[in-house]
Scaffold this motif. Structure first.
Motif, mmCIF file in Angstrom:
data_model
loop_
_atom_site.group_PDB
_atom_site.id
_atom_site.type_symbol
_atom_site.label_atom_id
_atom_site.label_comp_id
_atom_site.label_asym_id
_atom_site.label_seq_id
_atom_site.Cartn_x
_atom_site.Cartn_y
_atom_site.Cartn_z
ATOM 1 N N MET A 170 0.866 -1.180 0.000
ATOM 2 C CA MET A 170 0.000 0.000 0.000
ATOM 3 C C MET A 170 0.903 1.230 0.000
ATOM 4 N N ASP A 202 0.531 4.237 -0.722
ATOM 5 C CA ASP A 202 0.046 5.527 -0.232
ATOM 6 C C ASP A 202 0.382 5.759 1.223
ATOM 7 N N ARG A 239 -6.308 10.648 -1.971
ATOM 8 C CA ARG A 239 -6.341 9.191 -1.948
ATOM 9 C C ARG A 239 -5.713 8.606 -0.690
ATOM 10 N N GLU A 240 -4.581 9.172 -0.245
ATOM 11 C CA GLU A 240 -3.900 8.589 0.924
ATOM 12 C C GLU A 240 -4.742 8.753 2.190
ATOM 13 N N SER A 298 -8.053 9.023 2.189
ATOM 14 C CA SER A 298 -9.233 8.175 2.002
ATOM 15 C C SER A 298 -8.946 6.741 2.417
ATOM 16 N N ARG A 299 -7.760 6.254 2.058
ATOM 17 C CA ARG A 299 -7.402 4.885 2.439
ATOM 18 C C ARG A 299 -7.213 4.766 3.950
ATOM 19 N N SER A 321 -12.186 -4.282 1.763
ATOM 20 C CA SER A 321 -12.307 -4.084 0.314
ATOM 21 C C SER A 321 -12.851 -2.712 -0.051
ATOM 22 N N PRO A 374 -11.705 0.443 0.463
ATOM 23 C CA PRO A 374 -10.811 1.396 -0.203
ATOM 24 C C PRO A 374 -10.724 1.193 -1.710
ATOM 25 N N ARG A 375 -10.657 -0.066 -2.161
ATOM 26 C CA ARG A 375 -10.632 -0.336 -3.602
ATOM 27 C C ARG A 375 -11.976 -0.011 -4.236
ATOM 28 N N LEU A 376 -13.042 -0.283 -3.517
ATOM 29 C CA LEU A 376 -14.383 0.007 -4.031
ATOM 30 C C LEU A 376 -14.582 1.509 -4.219
ATOM 31 N N ASP A 397 -12.371 3.586 -5.003
ATOM 32 C CA ASP A 397 -11.624 4.031 -6.186
ATOM 33 C C ASP A 397 -12.469 3.913 -7.451
ATOM 34 N N ARG A 398 -13.488 3.036 -7.424
ATOM 35 C CA ARG A 398 -14.306 2.783 -8.615
ATOM 36 C C ARG A 398 -15.676 3.455 -8.548
#
Length: 483
Positions: A1, A3, A144-145, A147-148, A330, A332-334, A336-337
C-alpha cells in the motif's frame, strides 16, 4: 500500500523529522480498536458482572452509562485540548489514563469502585477517540492517501464493535469478565512505547482557550446524556429526566451563541457549513443509535430466548463480524471505482434490509434464518457505510480544525448511541408491558425495539438522499467552477 509508506512530508528539509506514517497509522488503529472494543465487550459479560458485584438491575446500567456519560461529555474538550496542549503529549496521557482505568475495572472489589473506574476509562477514551482521528487527518493529506487511511479507521469502528461481542462472550464464559479489561494493559503499554517513539508533535494552536465553550460543551453534552440515561430508569416524564434535558439544551444553546463570537471556538460553527458534512453527523447519530439497540437487544434475545451462554451469544455475532471485516477491507478499492455517496447509500440500505429482517425474529425461529442471515446483511451494510461516512465528516477539514471536527464526529457518535438506546429501551418496554410469559415478553420487546432501529436506519437513508447527495454535488460544482 504505497500511499501509506513511511516518507517525509512534502517540503521537508534535512532537519525535518521523518513522518513514519505506517507506524502512526498502526498506533491510531490499534488504540481506537481498544476503545471501541471496550464499548461493546461489556454487553455479553453483564450477567456475570451482576452476579459477581451484586448489582441491582438499575445499578447494572451504570457499568456502561458511567463510561458513556463521561466519554460523551468530555469529547469536545478533549479534542480542543489536544490542539492547544499538543496532540502527541495528550494522546500519551490518554493512553496512560485508559490503561490504568482498565486495570482498576478488572481488579474492582466492589460495584462502586467498578463504576468509578469505568468513568475514569471514559476520561481516557474522550482524549483518545478525537485525537486518534485528528492525528490521522493531520498525518495524511486530503485525497487518496487520507481516504485509504480513513477507510481503515472506519473499518476498525465497525469491526471493533462486533468483535467486542465475540471477545466479551468468549472471555466471560471461559475465563472471567475481568479478562477483557486486563487485556488492555499489555496493548496500552505497547501503544505508549510506540507513541513515544513514532508520534511527532504537531503545531499547536496559539491563543486563548475557549473556557466558556469548554464548560458549556462539557456540561451541556453531559447533561443531555445524563437525561437520556435517566429516561430508561425513571421514564421520560420524570422531573430528573426533564430537568437534565432542559439544562443540556440551554447549555448547548449558550454554546452556539458563544461560538458565534469567540475568536478561537471549541466547536467552530463553520464545520456545519458543508451540507455533506452536516448530513454525515446526522447519519452517524441515527446509525449508531440503531446499532447500539441491535447489540443490546440481540444479545438478550440469544441468551434469554434461545437460552445460550455468554460464549455462545458472543460467537453468535461471528457472521456479522466476518462479513464486516471482509467488506471493510475491500472498501478502499471500491471507493476508487464508485462515488462515495453511492457506497454510503448502498451500505445504509443494506443495513436497513438486515435490521428489518432481524426485527421479525421470534422464539420459534432458527438461528440461521432468524438471526445469522440478517446479521450478514447488517455486517455487509456496516462495512460499506462506515468509511464514506467518516470521510464525509472530514471533507475539506484543515489541520487547524482537525481536532474540533473529530471531536464533533465522536460527540454525535456518543449522543446517537445514548439517545438511540434510551428511546429503544423505552419503546420496547412499553410495548411489552403487562405480559406474563418472560420469554414471550422479551421476544416482543426485541421485535418492537429492532423495528425502531429499522426506522432510524430508514431516516439515515433519507438524509443520504436529501442532504449528503445534494451537498456533495454542490461541493463538486463549486470545485469545478474555481478550477
Amino acid at each position: 500500500m504505497t500511499d501509506l509508506q513511511d516518507a517525509p512530508r512534502t517540503g521537508t528539509t534535512p532537519t525535518t523529522p521523518v513522518v513514519h506514517r505506517t507506524a502512526i497509522l498502526a498506533i491510531i488503529l490499534v488504540t481506537y480498536f481498544m476503545i471501541i472494543l471496550d464499548n461493546s465487550i461489556i454487553f455479553t459479560g453483564l450477567p456475570s458482572i451482576q452476579a459477581t458485584m451484586d448489582f441491582s438491575p438499575t445499578g447494572l446500567t451504570w457499568v456502561q452509562d458511567a463510561y458513556t456519560l463521561v466519554f460523551g461529555g468530555l469529547l469536545l474538550l478533549g479534542a480542543r485540548a489536544g490542539d492547544i496542549v499538543g496532540r502527541r503529549r495528550l494522546f500519551i496521557i490518554g493512553l496512560v489514563i485508559f490503561s490504568v482505568a482498565s486495570l482498576l475495572v478488572g481488579a474492582a472489589p466492589s460495584g462502586a469502585v467498578m463504576v468509578a473506574a469505568r468513568a475514569l476509562q471514559g476520561v481516557g477514551a474522550a482524549i483518545l477517540a478525537p485525537l486518534s482521528l485528528s492525528l490521522l487527518t493531520a498525518t495524511f493529506s486530503e485525497g487518496r492517501e487520507r481516504s485509504r487511511a480513513v477507510a481503515l479507521y472506519a473499518a476498525v469502528a465497525g469491526i471493533g464493535a462486533s468483535a467486542g461481542m465475540v471477545v466479551g462472550g468468549v472471555l466471560a464464559d471461559l475465563i472471567s469478565w475481568r479478562a477483557g479489561f486486563f487485556l488492555n494493559l499489555p496493548i496500552g503499554a505497547v501503544m505508549i512505547v510506540l507513541a513515544v517513539r513514532y508520534l511527532i508533535e504537531l503545531p499547536r494552536v496559539r491563543g486563548r482557550f475557549d473556557v466558556v465553550g469548554a464548560v458549556t460543551a462539557t456540561l451541556g453534552v453531559g447533561a443531555l446524556i445524563f437525561g437520556i440515561i435517566s429516561s430508561s430508569e425513571v421514564g421520560w416524564a420524570s422531573p430528573r429526566t426533564l430537568i437534565s434535558l432542559a439544562v443540556g439544551v440551554l447549555l448547548l444553546v449558550a454554546l452556539v451563541m458563544n461560538e458565534r463570537r469567540v475568536e478561537q471556538p471549541i466547536m467552530p460553527l463553520r464545520l456545519f457549513a458543508s451540507r455533506a458534512r452536516s448530513g454525515a453527523y446526522a447519519i452517524r447519530f441515527l446509525y449508531l443509535g440503531a446499532m447500539m439497540g441491535f447489540f443490546f437487544f440481540t444479545t438478550q434475545f440469544l441468551q434469554e430466548v434461545f437460552g445460550w451462554s455468554p460464549l455462545q451469544a458472543g460467537l453468535g455475532f461471528l457472521p456479522m463480524t466476518i462479513v464486516n471485516f471482509a467488506v471493510a477491507l475491500s472498501v478502499p478499492r471500491l471507493l476508487d471505482r464508485l462515488h462515495s455517496v453511492v457506497v454510503l447509500g448502498a451500505g445504509v440500505a443494506v443495513t436497513f434490509a438486515g435490521m428489518l429482517w432481524l426485527s421479525r425474529v421470534d422464539q420459534g425461529d432458527s438461528f440461521v434464518t432468524g438471526v445469522a442471515l440478517p446479521m450478514v446483511l447488517i455486517g455487509l451494510g456496516q462495512g460499506l457505510a462506515f468509511a464514506p461516512l467518516t470521510s464525509y465528516a472530514l471533507v475539506g477539514i484543515t489541520g487547524a480544525d482537525a481536532g474540533a471536527a473529530s471531536g464533533l464526529l465522536n460527540t454525535f457518535h456518543q449522543l446517537g448511541s445514548s439517545l438511540g438506546l434510551a428511546v429503544l429501551v423505552a419503546v420496547g418496554t412499553s410495548a411489552a408491558a403487562g405480559g406474563t410469559d418472560p420469554v414471550g415478553v422479551l421476544s416482543q420487546r426485541v421485535e418492537v425495539a429492532l423495528t425502531g432501529s429499522s426506522v432510524m436506519i430508514a431516516l439515515a437513508f433519507l438524509v443520504v438522499v436529501l442532504v449528503v447527495l445534494p451537498g456533495d454535488l454542490a461541493q463538486k460544482r463549486a470545485g469545478s467552477s474555481r478550477a
